[in-house]
Write a protein that holds these residues in place. Structure first.
Motif, mmCIF file in Angstrom:
data_model
loop_
_atom_site.group_PDB
_atom_site.id
_atom_site.type_symbol
_atom_site.label_atom_id
_atom_site.label_comp_id
_atom_site.label_asym_id
_atom_site.label_seq_id
_atom_site.Cartn_x
_atom_site.Cartn_y
_atom_site.Cartn_z
ATOM 1 N N ALA A 38 0.827 -1.211 0.000
ATOM 2 C CA ALA A 38 0.000 0.000 0.000
ATOM 3 C C ALA A 38 0.861 1.261 0.000
ATOM 4 N N GLU A 39 1.981 1.218 0.711
ATOM 5 C CA GLU A 39 2.848 2.399 0.754
ATOM 6 C C GLU A 39 3.364 2.755 -0.647
ATOM 7 N N GLU A 40 3.797 1.725 -1.384
ATOM 8 C CA GLU A 40 4.255 1.949 -2.754
ATOM 9 C C GLU A 40 3.095 2.411 -3.628
ATOM 10 N N ALA A 41 1.915 1.875 -3.375
ATOM 11 C CA ALA A 41 0.735 2.246 -4.164
ATOM 12 C C ALA A 41 0.390 3.719 -3.994
ATOM 13 N N LEU A 42 0.495 4.231 -2.770
ATOM 14 C CA LEU A 42 0.154 5.636 -2.521
ATOM 15 C C LEU A 42 1.113 6.575 -3.244
ATOM 16 N N ALA A 43 2.396 6.218 -3.256
ATOM 17 C CA ALA A 43 3.373 7.032 -3.980
ATOM 18 C C ALA A 43 3.109 6.985 -5.483
ATOM 19 N N THR A 44 2.800 5.782 -5.984
ATOM 20 C CA THR A 44 2.506 5.621 -7.414
ATOM 21 C C THR A 44 1.229 6.355 -7.787
ATOM 22 N N PHE A 45 0.230 6.289 -6.908
ATOM 23 C CA PHE A 45 -1.059 6.944 -7.156
ATOM 24 C C PHE A 45 -0.873 8.439 -7.381
ATOM 25 N N ALA A 46 -0.072 9.069 -6.526
ATOM 26 C CA ALA A 46 0.159 10.514 -6.642
ATOM 27 C C ALA A 46 0.892 10.858 -7.933
ATOM 28 N N ALA A 47 1.742 9.937 -8.402
ATOM 29 C CA ALA A 47 2.561 10.226 -9.581
ATOM 30 C C ALA A 47 1.811 10.020 -10.888
ATOM 31 N N ILE A 48 1.021 8.932 -10.978
ATOM 32 C CA ILE A 48 0.414 8.590 -12.279
ATOM 33 C C ILE A 48 -1.038 9.012 -12.405
ATOM 34 N N LYS A 49 -1.728 9.295 -11.265
ATOM 35 C CA LYS A 49 -3.149 9.666 -11.281
ATOM 36 C C LYS A 49 -3.973 8.660 -12.095
ATOM 37 N N PRO A 50 -4.123 7.437 -11.586
ATOM 38 C CA PRO A 50 -4.814 6.388 -12.353
ATOM 39 C C PRO A 50 -6.312 6.666 -12.488
ATOM 40 N N ASP A 51 -6.926 5.983 -13.465
ATOM 41 C CA ASP A 51 -8.373 6.085 -13.655
ATOM 42 C C ASP A 51 -9.123 5.082 -12.782
ATOM 43 N N VAL A 52 -8.458 4.006 -12.387
ATOM 44 C CA VAL A 52 -9.079 3.000 -11.525
ATOM 45 C C VAL A 52 -7.978 2.282 -10.749
ATOM 46 N N VAL A 53 -8.308 1.834 -9.535
ATOM 47 C CA VAL A 53 -7.352 1.110 -8.680
ATOM 48 C C VAL A 53 -7.936 -0.259 -8.338
ATOM 49 N N LEU A 54 -7.129 -1.314 -8.486
ATOM 50 C CA LEU A 54 -7.499 -2.644 -8.028
ATOM 51 C C LEU A 54 -6.515 -3.032 -6.945
ATOM 52 N N THR A 55 -7.016 -3.400 -5.777
ATOM 53 C CA THR A 55 -6.116 -3.730 -4.676
ATOM 54 C C THR A 55 -6.569 -4.981 -3.938
ATOM 55 N N ASP A 56 -5.584 -5.758 -3.523
ATOM 56 C CA ASP A 56 -5.869 -6.916 -2.675
ATOM 57 C C ASP A 56 -6.330 -6.420 -1.315
ATOM 58 N N LEU A 57 -7.192 -7.187 -0.669
ATOM 59 C CA LEU A 57 -7.680 -6.793 0.648
ATOM 60 C C LEU A 57 -6.664 -7.098 1.730
ATOM 61 N N PHE A 68 -7.760 2.109 0.505
ATOM 62 C CA PHE A 68 -8.929 2.768 -0.082
ATOM 63 C C PHE A 68 -9.237 4.077 0.641
ATOM 64 N N GLU A 69 -9.181 4.069 1.964
ATOM 65 C CA GLU A 69 -9.461 5.282 2.743
ATOM 66 C C GLU A 69 -8.437 6.371 2.454
ATOM 67 N N GLU A 70 -7.165 5.996 2.284
ATOM 68 C CA GLU A 70 -6.127 6.979 1.970
ATOM 69 C C GLU A 70 -6.335 7.558 0.570
ATOM 70 N N ILE A 71 -6.738 6.714 -0.372
ATOM 71 C CA ILE A 71 -7.007 7.186 -1.735
ATOM 72 C C ILE A 71 -8.170 8.157 -1.726
ATOM 73 N N ARG A 72 -9.197 7.844 -0.919
ATOM 74 C CA ARG A 72 -10.376 8.719 -0.840
ATOM 75 C C ARG A 72 -10.010 10.105 -0.324
ATOM 76 N N LYS A 73 -8.985 10.185 0.530
ATOM 77 C CA LYS A 73 -8.559 11.485 1.029
ATOM 78 C C LYS A 73 -7.978 12.343 -0.098
ATOM 79 N N GLN A 74 -7.365 11.672 -1.090
ATOM 80 C CA GLN A 74 -6.749 12.399 -2.199
ATOM 81 C C GLN A 74 -7.732 12.651 -3.336
ATOM 82 N N ASN A 75 -8.589 11.668 -3.596
ATOM 83 C CA ASN A 75 -9.548 11.806 -4.700
ATOM 84 C C ASN A 75 -10.721 10.866 -4.457
ATOM 85 N N LYS A 76 -11.876 11.438 -4.141
ATOM 86 C CA LYS A 76 -13.052 10.641 -3.811
ATOM 87 C C LYS A 76 -13.709 10.025 -5.036
ATOM 88 N N SER A 77 -13.311 10.447 -6.227
ATOM 89 C CA SER A 77 -14.008 10.000 -7.430
ATOM 90 C C SER A 77 -13.344 8.822 -8.138
#
Length: 450
Positions: A38-57, A68-77
């Motif tokens: 998840a830590e790597e995902a958050l850094a990648t998320f900020a850099a690439i601004k994906p259209d959709v995220v798929l994550t293991d639970l 998911f909660e951290e992503i929602r803080k950055q972009n709820k959509s």
């Protein structure tokens, strides 16, 4: 296939699964990035601004729901799909209740995975059959790459396709009308007219007639009938800017229009049906205006079905270089055509400013600098003059002390017309020390004698 290559972020702590999913999704035309935690995902998320995220639970450290909660803080959509080998009905229900787009259980069929991604993207971006130009055209005038603006625009795209009234809030100069135009372009009313009305620009005595129209002879000067802006905006969008300054008696009539979907021109007993999308905007705090009896509470709730808050420029500073260069290209195209560039120091000056006037102030500053620039470069000195605020460059203490001391000595000599003895007495210093100060600052007393 869309001309736009949508971005997918895959997150799973199993490297083999990541490679397999990446190949399957890439083969369907998606741009896929992967992260093993998840830590790597958050850094990648900020850099690439994906259209959709798929994550293991289930992942070590931060799990899928926490991600998911951290992503929602950055972009709820951004739609998030949760994947797990430990799926259960209670987990799925809880995840979707919190806003997760969908919940898939391993093992996942490749076709099912791609179909779910396509559904997630269509939920925010529209059908993939839409080409990039058509999809982006609605927001083409809004220059931005900031996360806060991208989240706002994602929300705006979703609500634009509904019939709900929208209230745009934000400080003066943040671009409320540009957002209203974008909402109109993305709406079901896009083929109709977009009619902007500044409620403060029309005299109160004429506002009712301008909005709702009048019939011939209804008042002095009404030499012919006038349809009014509501009828002009029929099947389109009426943008009521600075709605917070609308007079109370007009607010009553506007409320009736919103309720009945019809207007009554001044002097007419016959109502006229109208089909108009209302978007309003204000820089005022309408809740405070309600408490001060300056704005109707019932109208507020009618207008504020969906609220979009435009951030001030100082909260989206990553957009300042984009906006400044965009303004330069527009202004130089109108002038001699010689494109001007900001020096690194000049761009830093723009980034350091607080911009109380927001984008409108930035445009004015750039326009001033372009007009005064005598070379192909815009320097920080040009911007200091153009900004015209107290936001001076922060200098070291020694330099600030030197500047003050020099100006103080000059002022003393101006006051005494170059009389060093008198200036030294005012400064409570002896003549010898005072001369040393003058020599240190290269000040010649005789220049002040005239």
């Amino acid at each position: 296939m869309s001309d736009k290559q949508y971005k997918v972020l895959l997150v799973d702590d199993e490297a083999d699964l990541l490679r397999l999913w990446k190949l399957r999704i890439q083969s369907n035309g998606y741009d896929v990035s992967v992260a093993e935690c998840a830590e790597e995902a958050l850094a990648t998320f900020a850099a690439i601004k994906p259209d959709v995220v798929l994550t293991d639970l289930r992942m070590p450290g931060i799990d899928g729901m926490a991600l998911f909660e951290e992503i929602r803080k950055q972009n709820k959509s951004i739609p998030v799909i949760i994947i797990t080998a430990h799926g259960s009905i209670p987990e799925a229900v809880e995840a979707t209740r919190q806003g997760v787009f969908s919940f898939l259980t391993k093992p996942i069929d490749g076709k099912e995975l791609v179909e779910e991604i396509e559904k997630a993207i269509e939920s925010t971006a529209g059908p993939r059959s839409e080409v990039r130009g058509e999809r982006e055209e609605w927001r083409q005038d809004i220059i931005s790459r900031s996360t806060v603006m991208e989240e706002l625009l994602s929300r705006a795209k979703l609500v634009a396709e509904t019939d709900s009234t929208i209230l745009i809030r934000g400080e003066s100069g943040t671009g409320k009308e540009l957002l209203a135009i974008a909402l109109h372009r993305a709406s079901n009313y896009r083929n109709g007219p977009f009619i902007p009305v500044n409620c403060t620009a029309i005299p109160e005595s004429l506002l009712e007639s301008e909005l709702f129209g009048h019939v011939k002879g209804s008042f002095t000067g009404a030499s012919k009938s006038y349809a009014g802006l509501f009828q002009s905006a029929h099947e389109g969008t009426l943008f009521l800017d600075e709605i917070g300054d609308m007079p109370l008696h007009i607010q009553v009539k506007l409320l009736r229009v919103l309720q009945d979907r019809q207007i009554r021109p001044v002097g007419s007993a016959q109502p006229v049906p109208v089909n108009v999308r209302i978007i309003s905007a204000t820089h005022r705090n309408l809740e405070e205006a309600i408490l001060e009896n300056q704005f109707r509470e019932d109208l507020f709730y009618r207008l504020n079905v969906v609220s979009l808050e435009l951030p001030p420029l100082h909260k989206r500073k990553e957009d300042i270089p984009l906006l400044a260069e965009h303004f330069v290209s527009i202004l130089t195209a109108r002038g001699d055509g010689q494109l001007k560039k900001f020096t690194p120091e000049a761009m830093q000056t723009l980034l350091d400013a607080s911009w109380p006037g927001n984008i409108r102030q930035l445009y004015n500053v750039v326009e001033n600098a372009v007009a005064l620039a005598t070379s192909s470069f815009i320097t920080e000195e040009l911007l200091y003059d153009a900004i015209k605020t107290n936001q001076k460059k922060i200098v070291p203490l020694a330099e600030a002390r030197r500047q003050f001391e020099q100006q103080y000595l000059i002022q003393l000599l101006q006051t005494t017309r170059g009389n060093v003895s008198q200036a030294a007495r005012l400064a409570h210093r002896n003549r010898t020390d005072f001369y040393k100060l003058l020599n240190r600052h290269h000040i010649v007393p005789s220049l002040f004698k005239s």
